[in-house]
Design an enzyme around this catalytic site. Structure first.
Site, PDB file in Angstrom:
ATOM      1  CD  GLU A   1      14.387   5.095  -3.606  1.00  7.94           C
ATOM      2  OE1 GLU A   1      14.325   6.037  -4.412  1.00  7.94           O
ATOM      3  OE2 GLU A   1      14.977   4.027  -3.838  1.00  7.94           O
TER       4      GLU A   1
ATOM      5  CG  HIS B   1       9.463   2.368  -2.893  1.00  4.08           C
ATOM      6  ND1 HIS B   1       9.409   1.581  -4.019  1.00  4.08           N
ATOM      7  CD2 HIS B   1      10.784   2.499  -2.597  1.00  4.08           C
ATOM      8  CE1 HIS B   1      10.644   1.253  -4.387  1.00  4.08           C
ATOM      9  NE2 HIS B   1      11.488   1.796  -3.535  1.00  4.08           N
TER      10      HIS B   1
ATOM     11  CG  HIS C   1      13.148  -2.706  -2.289  1.00  4.08           C
ATOM     12  ND1 HIS C   1      14.450  -2.455  -1.958  1.00  4.08           N
ATOM     13  CD2 HIS C   1      12.634  -1.523  -2.709  1.00  4.08           C
ATOM     14  CE1 HIS C   1      14.726  -1.165  -2.169  1.00  4.08           C
ATOM     15  NE2 HIS C   1      13.628  -0.579  -2.614  1.00  4.08           N
TER      16      HIS C   1
ATOM     17  CE1 TYR D   1     -11.892  -6.985  -2.804  1.00  6.07           C
ATOM     18  CE2 TYR D   1     -12.581  -9.034  -3.840  1.00  6.07           C
ATOM     19  CZ  TYR D   1     -12.827  -7.990  -2.966  1.00  6.07           C
ATOM     20  OH  TYR D   1     -13.996  -7.944  -2.272  1.00  6.07           O
TER      21      TYR D   1
ATOM     22  CG  HIS E   1      13.895   0.113  -7.148  1.00  5.28           C
ATOM     23  ND1 HIS E   1      14.301   1.417  -7.286  1.00  5.28           N
ATOM     24  CD2 HIS E   1      13.668  -0.062  -5.823  1.00  5.28           C
ATOM     25  CE1 HIS E   1      14.338   1.997  -6.099  1.00  5.28           C
ATOM     26  NE2 HIS E   1      13.956   1.122  -5.195  1.00  5.28           N
TER      27      HIS E   1
END
Ligand SMILES: [Zn+2]
Length: 214
Positions: free
Chosen positions: A75, A94, A96, A121, A161
């Protein structure tokens, strides 16, 4: 190696282990990166975030070419696209995460603002979550879509994803990722029941007081 790079390497390993230990990602999924003065550090392809080693991290030049360490996450393209579109971003996370992936599967999400402002928040750390359509992992079109979305937001969710978040520091990007995961969980519990959210006035006031810096 500069002392700031050594600190950045240690920080990636620390944050990766913490996110993994607390269930924000699993197996060998998820990847992290930080911007250096003359390039980037990224987690290697196939690496588990709970087993990162400072000396094995991928060091890329400003063009995104591997300089040393193991080959970067597949990625890498989406990380580089985020940095190119957001010059103030210093780190990208990133993951999952289970709850944010579940969120991405729900029908009728607003792709420009996928989660309601349930908490202050969430508004302060995530803001407006952009939902991107599905692309195969590592696909060039995915990096292009992230770069385009990053012109407008530091927070996005890849359908089927997981989330991608930028921050002024790795800790800030990780905090935003945790806040998103928490808010996705809230939505899965109470979304669709017509529950109360912050008003548009309250949200606008938070956006004025706490503008996103990355
Ligand atoms: Zn991924």
């Amino acid at each position: 190696m500069s002392s700031s790079e050594a600190t950045a390497r240690a920080g990636l390993c620390r944050v990766g282990a913490s996110l993994h230990a607390r269930g924000y990602t699993h197996g060998a999924t998820g990847n992290l990166s930080v911007r250096l003065e003359d390039g980037f550090l990224m987690t290697p392809t196939g690496a588990r975030l709970d087993e990162l080693r400072p000396e094995r991290l991928s060091r890329l030049d400003v063009q995104g070419r591997l300089e040393s360490g193991e080959p970067p996450t597949k990625e890498a393209g989406l990380h580089l696209a985020m940095y190119r579109s957001r010059p103030r971003a210093q780190a990208v996370v990133h993951l999952h995460g289970t709850d944010s992936v579940a969120l991405s599967l729900l029908p009728d999400l607003d792709p420009a603002d996928a989660l309601p402002p349930y908490t202050a928040y969430y508004v302060m750390r995530v803001g407006r979550l952009k939902l991107l359509p599905y692309f195969p992992p590592g696909d060039a079109a995915l990096a292009l879509a992230v770069g385009e979305a990053a012109q407008h937001t530091h927070a996005m969710l890849l359908a089927h994803h997981g989330p991608v978040l930028a921050g002024r520091s790795l800790d800030a990007a990780a905090d935003a990722a945790e806040e998103l995961e928490q808010t996705a969980r809230i939505h899965l519990r109470v979304g669709g029941r017509g529950c109360r959210c912050l008003s548009s006035t309250e949200r606008a006031e938070l956006e004025r007081r706490f503008p996103h810096e990355a």
